[in-house]
Each structure stands twice: as structure tokens, then as C-alpha cells.
Motif scaffolding. Structure first.
Motif, PDB file in Angstrom:
ATOM      1  N   LYS A  20      52.296  -6.023 -29.209  1.00  0.00           N
ATOM      2  CA  LYS A  20      52.827  -5.343 -27.992  1.00  0.00           C
ATOM      3  C   LYS A  20      52.901  -3.823 -27.898  1.00  0.00           C
ATOM      4  O   LYS A  20      52.657  -3.294 -27.008  1.00  0.00           O
ATOM      5  CB  LYS A  20      54.123  -5.889 -27.734  1.00  0.00           C
ATOM      6  CG  LYS A  20      53.860  -7.384 -26.986  1.00  0.00           C
ATOM      7  CD  LYS A  20      54.987  -8.163 -26.581  1.00  0.00           C
ATOM      8  CE  LYS A  20      54.710  -9.574 -26.202  1.00  0.00           C
ATOM      9  NZ  LYS A  20      55.878 -10.441 -25.696  1.00  0.00           N
ATOM     10  N   PHE A  21      53.538  -3.384 -29.237  1.00  0.00           N
ATOM     11  CA  PHE A  21      53.742  -1.814 -29.043  1.00  0.00           C
ATOM     12  C   PHE A  21      52.455  -1.235 -29.286  1.00  0.00           C
ATOM     13  O   PHE A  21      52.268  -0.051 -28.554  1.00  0.00           O
ATOM     14  CB  PHE A  21      54.694  -1.676 -30.492  1.00  0.00           C
ATOM     15  CG  PHE A  21      54.941  -0.331 -30.591  1.00  0.00           C
ATOM     16  CD1 PHE A  21      55.812   0.366 -29.818  1.00  0.00           C
ATOM     17  CD2 PHE A  21      54.108   0.515 -31.640  1.00  0.00           C
ATOM     18  CE1 PHE A  21      56.312   1.835 -29.894  1.00  0.00           C
ATOM     19  CE2 PHE A  21      54.497   1.944 -31.566  1.00  0.00           C
ATOM     20  CZ  PHE A  21      55.380   2.406 -30.933  1.00  0.00           C
ATOM     21  N   SER A  46      51.402   1.591 -26.645  1.00  0.00           N
ATOM     22  CA  SER A  46      51.068   2.817 -27.200  1.00  0.00           C
ATOM     23  C   SER A  46      49.541   3.356 -26.667  1.00  0.00           C
ATOM     24  O   SER A  46      49.303   4.341 -26.281  1.00  0.00           O
ATOM     25  CB  SER A  46      50.876   2.891 -28.680  1.00  0.00           C
ATOM     26  OG  SER A  46      52.111   2.773 -29.194  1.00  0.00           O
ATOM     27  N   ARG A  47      48.534   2.301 -26.582  1.00  0.00           N
ATOM     28  CA  ARG A  47      47.172   2.576 -26.039  1.00  0.00           C
ATOM     29  C   ARG A  47      47.380   2.699 -24.440  1.00  0.00           C
ATOM     30  O   ARG A  47      46.660   3.927 -23.953  1.00  0.00           O
ATOM     31  CB  ARG A  47      46.426   1.375 -26.097  1.00  0.00           C
ATOM     32  CG  ARG A  47      45.679   1.297 -27.484  1.00  0.00           C
ATOM     33  CD  ARG A  47      44.614   0.537 -27.671  1.00  0.00           C
ATOM     34  NE  ARG A  47      44.910  -0.999 -27.355  1.00  0.00           N
ATOM     35  CZ  ARG A  47      45.469  -1.922 -28.238  1.00  0.00           C
ATOM     36  NH1 ARG A  47      45.477  -1.385 -29.534  1.00  0.00           N
ATOM     37  NH2 ARG A  47      45.684  -3.069 -27.944  1.00  0.00           N
ATOM     38  N   ARG A  48      48.132   2.118 -23.833  1.00  0.00           N
ATOM     39  CA  ARG A  48      48.229   2.303 -22.213  1.00  0.00           C
ATOM     40  C   ARG A  48      48.889   3.683 -22.300  1.00  0.00           C
ATOM     41  O   ARG A  48      48.635   4.541 -21.283  1.00  0.00           O
ATOM     42  CB  ARG A  48      49.112   1.444 -21.629  1.00  0.00           C
ATOM     43  CG  ARG A  48      48.353  -0.048 -21.649  1.00  0.00           C
ATOM     44  CD  ARG A  48      49.189  -1.062 -20.581  1.00  0.00           C
ATOM     45  NE  ARG A  48      48.644  -2.405 -20.665  1.00  0.00           N
ATOM     46  CZ  ARG A  48      48.925  -3.146 -20.222  1.00  0.00           C
ATOM     47  NH1 ARG A  48      50.110  -3.281 -19.616  1.00  0.00           N
ATOM     48  NH2 ARG A  48      48.360  -4.394 -20.056  1.00  0.00           N
ATOM     49  N   MET A  49      49.716   4.040 -22.848  1.00  0.00           N
ATOM     50  CA  MET A  49      50.628   5.355 -22.601  1.00  0.00           C
ATOM     51  C   MET A  49      49.717   6.789 -23.002  1.00  0.00           C
ATOM     52  O   MET A  49      49.667   7.415 -22.230  1.00  0.00           O
ATOM     53  CB  MET A  49      51.821   5.434 -23.447  1.00  0.00           C
ATOM     54  CG  MET A  49      52.905   4.553 -23.109  1.00  0.00           C
ATOM     55  SD  MET A  49      53.591   4.708 -21.473  1.00  0.00           S
ATOM     56  CE  MET A  49      54.306   6.387 -21.538  1.00  0.00           C
ATOM     57  N   MET A  50      48.899   6.152 -24.052  1.00  0.00           N
ATOM     58  CA  MET A  50      47.924   7.397 -24.285  1.00  0.00           C
ATOM     59  C   MET A  50      47.034   7.477 -23.300  1.00  0.00           C
ATOM     60  O   MET A  50      46.476   8.577 -23.080  1.00  0.00           O
ATOM     61  CB  MET A  50      47.334   7.010 -25.659  1.00  0.00           C
ATOM     62  CG  MET A  50      48.244   6.944 -26.799  1.00  0.00           C
ATOM     63  SD  MET A  50      48.912   8.825 -27.128  1.00  0.00           S
ATOM     64  CE  MET A  50      47.532   9.463 -28.247  1.00  0.00           C
ATOM     65  N   THR A 106      57.721 -10.362 -35.580  1.00  0.00           N
ATOM     66  CA  THR A 106      57.440  -8.834 -35.915  1.00  0.00           C
ATOM     67  C   THR A 106      55.941  -8.385 -35.587  1.00  0.00           C
ATOM     68  O   THR A 106      55.425  -7.471 -34.946  1.00  0.00           O
ATOM     69  CB  THR A 106      57.737  -8.783 -37.297  1.00  0.00           C
ATOM     70  OG1 THR A 106      59.106  -9.173 -37.580  1.00  0.00           O
ATOM     71  CG2 THR A 106      57.421  -7.458 -37.468  1.00  0.00           C
ATOM     72  N   GLN A 107      54.892  -9.841 -35.931  1.00  0.00           N
ATOM     73  CA  GLN A 107      53.265  -9.201 -35.695  1.00  0.00           C
ATOM     74  C   GLN A 107      53.380  -9.168 -34.149  1.00  0.00           C
ATOM     75  O   GLN A 107      52.727  -8.278 -33.684  1.00  0.00           O
ATOM     76  CB  GLN A 107      52.666 -10.401 -36.213  1.00  0.00           C
ATOM     77  CG  GLN A 107      52.679 -10.360 -37.724  1.00  0.00           C
ATOM     78  CD  GLN A 107      51.736 -11.328 -38.262  1.00  0.00           C
ATOM     79  OE1 GLN A 107      51.549 -12.479 -37.813  1.00  0.00           O
ATOM     80  NE2 GLN A 107      51.569 -11.418 -39.932  1.00  0.00           N
ATOM     81  N   ASN A 108      53.907 -10.303 -33.345  1.00  0.00           N
ATOM     82  CA  ASN A 108      53.965 -10.081 -31.896  1.00  0.00           C
ATOM     83  C   ASN A 108      54.375  -8.883 -31.393  1.00  0.00           C
ATOM     84  O   ASN A 108      53.645  -8.300 -30.726  1.00  0.00           O
ATOM     85  CB  ASN A 108      54.406 -11.473 -31.423  1.00  0.00           C
ATOM     86  CG  ASN A 108      54.306 -11.693 -29.853  1.00  0.00           C
ATOM     87  OD1 ASN A 108      53.187 -11.247 -29.137  1.00  0.00           O
ATOM     88  ND2 ASN A 108      55.147 -12.195 -29.264  1.00  0.00           N
ATOM     89  N   LEU A 109      55.472  -8.473 -31.765  1.00  0.00           N
ATOM     90  CA  LEU A 109      56.170  -7.162 -31.283  1.00  0.00           C
ATOM     91  C   LEU A 109      55.014  -6.144 -31.798  1.00  0.00           C
ATOM     92  O   LEU A 109      55.020  -5.303 -30.953  1.00  0.00           O
ATOM     93  CB  LEU A 109      57.507  -7.076 -32.022  1.00  0.00           C
ATOM     94  CG  LEU A 109      58.531  -7.904 -31.185  1.00  0.00           C
ATOM     95  CD1 LEU A 109      59.922  -7.725 -31.885  1.00  0.00           C
ATOM     96  CD2 LEU A 109      58.781  -7.616 -29.766  1.00  0.00           C
TER      97      LEU A 109
END
Length: 161
Positions: free
Chosen positions: A118-119, A123-127, A112-115
């Protein structure tokens, strides 16, 4: 005065153990259905050839009863030991299942922490991509074959040529 067999005598007569038991059986009512009622636990001693009534029968009964109680207690203790061993085995199995569940939970938490990381990166890349396309900087591509001069030409101009 004593009366024995219908004869009254003024003398005291010596009575041996066998006669005493015979008299005692007669006074108590004799045997009925193989038992001499009214004699309690001593009745087991009233068999042919007995010359003394003793408390050995009572002691024997007490010993037998004690032995029965001891055997019952041993059987109960053995059953309790078996139950305790079964409970220990069940507890060990439950502990093993709990340890596996804790291990599975730790692995799930790591995933869960790994996901989540990654999320957040996604999100940073998409922004960053979104903010770059909105500010007009999209014209400057980092692609090696991108030609900025062609980008300024209109699509209509190319059709005319």
C-alpha cells in the motif's frame, strides 16, 4: 574336664540348646540394657524360651532391608513418573505457546507486506501527482466541470469586471 556350677568332672556332659544359649550369653557377658553385646545380629534371637540360634534373624533383616529398598525404589520411581508427566505437560504448554507465537508472527508478516504494498502504491501515486503538477499538465484537469477558458483569465481581470 568340664566345670559346671563349681563342680569339676572328667565326663562330657550333654548340653541341650537352651543350656547352650544360656552358656553363650554368660560367656559373651550377658544382657546389658536388654541387649546381649558381642553377639551381633543374632542378639535378636536371645529371648526367653529360645532353644536354637539360627540365622533366621539375619535373613529376616535382609528381607526387611530388601523390602525397604524395594519400597524406596518404587516411591522414587513413582516420583520420577510424576516429574516426567509434569515435564510432558509443561512441554505441551510450551509447544502450544510456540505454535501461537509462530501464527502471530506469520499474521504480522502478512500485515507488514500488505502495508508495504500500500505504501509503494501511495508513493507511486504521489510521484505521479507531483510530476504532473510540475510539467504544466495540471491545466488539463479530468474534472467534468472544469473550464479551461476560465483558467486562462487573470484574477485581476475578474475584479475589474
Amino acid at each position: 574336664m568340664t566345670q559346671i556350677d563349681g563342680v569339676v568332672t572328667g565326663e562330657t556332659q550333654e548340653v541341650d540348646g537352651s543350656q547352650r544359649i544360656h552358656l553363650w550369653k554368660d560367656v559373651s557377658g550377658g544382657k546389658s540394657r536388654g541387649r546381649c553385646y558381642g553377639t551381633g545380629h543374632l542378639a535378636v534371637n536371645l529371648i526367653h524360651g529360645v532353644t536354637h540360634l539360627t540365622y533366621e534373624a539375619e535373613e529376616t533383616h535382609i528381607r526387611e532391608h530388601d523390602n525397604q529398598l524395594i519400597e524406596a525404589a518404587r516411591a522414587e520411581a513413582a516420583a520420577a513418573r510424576a516429574d516426567a508427566e509434569a515435564a510432558r505437560a509443561a512441554a505441551a504448554a510450551a509447544n502450544a505457546r510456540a505454535a501461537k507465537a509462530e501464527d502471530d508472527a506469520a499474521k504480522a508478516q502478512d500485515r507488514t507486506q500488505n502495508l508495504e504494498m500500500k505504501f509503494e502504491e501511495f508513493s507511486r501515486r504521489m510521484m505521479a501527482l507531483e510530476s504532473g503538477s510540475c510539467s504544466g499538465h495540471s491545466r488539463h484537469s479530468s474534472h467534468p466541470h472544469y473550464d479551461d477558458e476560465l483558467d486562462d483569465q487573470s484574477v485581476d481581470d475578474e475584479e475589474d469586471a
